[in-house]
Design a protein around this motif. Structure first.
Motif, short mmCIF file in Angstrom:
data_model
loop_
_atom_site.label_atom_id
_atom_site.label_comp_id
_atom_site.label_asym_id
_atom_site.label_seq_id
_atom_site.Cartn_x
_atom_site.Cartn_y
_atom_site.Cartn_z
N GLN A 235 0.83 -1.21 0.00
CA GLN A 235 0.00 0.00 0.00
C GLN A 235 0.87 1.26 0.00
O GLN A 235 0.57 2.22 -0.73
N ILE A 236 1.92 1.28 0.79
CA ILE A 236 2.80 2.45 0.82
C ILE A 236 3.54 2.60 -0.51
O ILE A 236 3.71 3.72 -1.02
N SER A 237 3.98 1.49 -1.10
CA SER A 237 4.65 1.56 -2.40
C SER A 237 3.71 2.09 -3.47
O SER A 237 4.11 2.92 -4.31
N VAL A 238 2.45 1.64 -3.45
CA VAL A 238 1.48 2.14 -4.43
C VAL A 238 1.22 3.63 -4.21
O VAL A 238 1.11 4.40 -5.17
N ASN A 269 -4.28 8.09 -1.12
CA ASN A 269 -4.33 6.76 -1.72
C ASN A 269 -4.06 5.65 -0.70
O ASN A 269 -4.28 4.47 -1.00
N LEU A 270 -3.60 6.01 0.51
CA LEU A 270 -3.46 5.02 1.58
C LEU A 270 -4.82 4.49 2.02
O LEU A 270 -4.89 3.42 2.63
N ILE A 271 -5.89 5.24 1.72
CA ILE A 271 -7.24 4.77 1.99
C ILE A 271 -7.65 3.86 0.83
O ILE A 271 -7.77 4.33 -0.29
N PRO A 272 -7.84 2.59 1.05
CA PRO A 272 -8.10 1.67 -0.07
C PRO A 272 -9.40 2.02 -0.79
O PRO A 272 -10.39 2.43 -0.18
N GLY A 348 -8.83 -0.06 8.95
CA GLY A 348 -9.93 -1.02 8.87
C GLY A 348 -9.58 -2.26 8.06
O GLY A 348 -9.89 -3.39 8.47
N ILE A 349 -8.93 -2.06 6.90
CA ILE A 349 -8.61 -3.20 6.03
C ILE A 349 -7.57 -4.13 6.66
O ILE A 349 -7.78 -5.35 6.70
N PRO A 350 -6.42 -3.62 7.16
CA PRO A 350 -5.49 -4.56 7.83
C PRO A 350 -6.09 -5.21 9.06
O PRO A 350 -5.80 -6.39 9.36
#
Length: 391
Positions: A235-238, A269-272, A348-350
């Motif tokens: 996620q951080i790379s994206v 963008n860290l928010i999926p 929430g996702i992790p």
């Protein structure tokens, strides 16, 4: 009497104790009773909540950096037999140099960008006001104007309550700042020991469990660690890749404050799933008040970025490590955001990924231990063995 007792026992065994539906209802009832009792004795867990509120933020920040920095430590130790402490020290020196570089070069540039945006904000505000006035004078918005006039008092009261709430939150700024300072000071120490001894943590945890549970628990912890590692690094790379793509695109089309908006898009963008749409809003607002052509260019940049992110960047960097359906992602974000605010949206996702692993492992254990999922032949054999002796 013996035959009557035997038939009564057989009937009880067949319709109650050996009934799968009744057994499932009993399990559900016990779970609900446990949840109800935990709510009644929540004061027992209050010290744990207080402890987590004090050390939770440094642990979370240290955990994020741990998943980013630990792969290099493990790789150097396994492939080149470099001491972990030496690698960690080198990483800390590099991290300090990056922070110093950011303070010297990046932060002043961000200050200039933000100051320039604030200077031009009245111009944008006048454009917004003129546009709203033009809409309100349109005949299609007569009903809106009438509703605003009728509900003027209610709107005024709502604004006053919001203002009061804002004043309350401003009074807690010093408390927030002190928490931030404590987090910045303490998380490097936690991070150092996580990088140094974190790989031994699963073995340390499972040694307190019975021997027959150690293997499955070690497997569960390893799977959770793998899920979290893949998600956070990906996620951080994206997010970094998205920020770079937007910076290049905004620079090419000549959008004012392009780099600032690109950095904001990377953070959002860290928010999926919803981050890309949120990142689109500020850039579109700025483009609208420059020219219609700029708006078209920005929409083209977003289209290209979405295509590259969906087809190239995300599959390579993030992949399908979590395998969560998009509808499930939206439900998690909405529910976690409603319960825990911004932190719920961010984690929430992790959190769901960890919960999914725990529930699946618990379900597998229950499936193997319970007779509800056995074949009819096996359950009938057990029933014959457990029946009372007729002699």
């Amino acid at each position: 009497m013996d035959k009557k007792d035997q038939s009564r026992r057989s009937w009880t065994w067949q319709w109650f104790w050996d009934n799968k539906f009744v057994s499932a209802l009993l399990v559900v009832l016990l779970v609900l009773i446990i949840i109800f009792m935990l709510q009644k004795v929540d004061f027992i867990f209050q010290p744990l909540f207080s402890l987590f509120s004090a050390v939770g933020a440094p642990i979370i920040v240290a955990g994020l950096f741990y998943y980013l920095m630990n792969p290099m430590v493990d790789w150097l130790e396994e492939r080149h037999h470099v001491n972990r402490v030496l690698t960690i020290t080198g990483q800390f020196i590099g991290l300090i140099l990056l922070i110093v570089l950011a303070v010297i070069a990046v932060i002043p540039w961000l200050q200039n960008q933000i100051y320039s945006l604030i200077q031009h904000w009245p111009e944008y505000w006048r454009g917004i006001s003129n546009w709203i006035d033009a809409l309100m004078k349109n005949n299609d918005f007569k009903m809106v104007n009438e509703w605003l006039k009728k509900n003027d008092k209610m709107i005024d009261q709502t604004l006053k309550s919001l203002t009061t709430g804002g004043t309350f939150h401003v009074s807690s700024v010093f408390g927030t700042m002190s928490s931030v300072v404590i987090t910045i000071v303490t998380f490097p120490l936690i991070l150092f020991y996580l990088l140094k001894d974190g790989h031994q943590l699963p073995d340390f945890i499972v040694k307190f469990l019975p021997k027959r549970m150690q293997g499955s628990m070690h497997e569960t912890i390893t799977e959770i660690n793998m899920q979290m590692s893949n998600y956070i690094r990906g996620q951080i790379s994206v997010a970094v890749a998205v920020a770079i793509m937007f910076a290049i695109g905004f620079t090419v089309v000549g959008l004012p404050y392009g780099w600032l908006l690109a950095i904001a898009a990377g953070f959002l963008n860290l928010i999926p799933f919803l981050g890309s749409f949120l990142a689109m809003i500020p850039a579109v607002i700025v483009a609208i008040f420059i020219s219609p052509m700029m708006l078209v260019k920005i929409l083209i940049v977003f289209s290209v970025e979405q295509f590259l992110e969906g087809k190239v960047v995300s599959p390579k960097l993030l992949g399908d490590s979590l395998k969560i359906h998009p509808v499930t992602v939206v439900v998690i974000l909405l529910s976690a955001g409603n319960m825990f605010g911004f932190l719920g949206v961010l984690f929430g996702i992790p959190g769901y990924a960890v919960l999914k692993v725990l529930v699946s492992k618990l379900y597998q254990w229950w499936q193997s231990a319970s007779s509800l999922y056995e074949d009819e032949d096996e359950s009938s054999k057990k029933a014959i063995q457990l029946k009372p002796n007729s002699k």
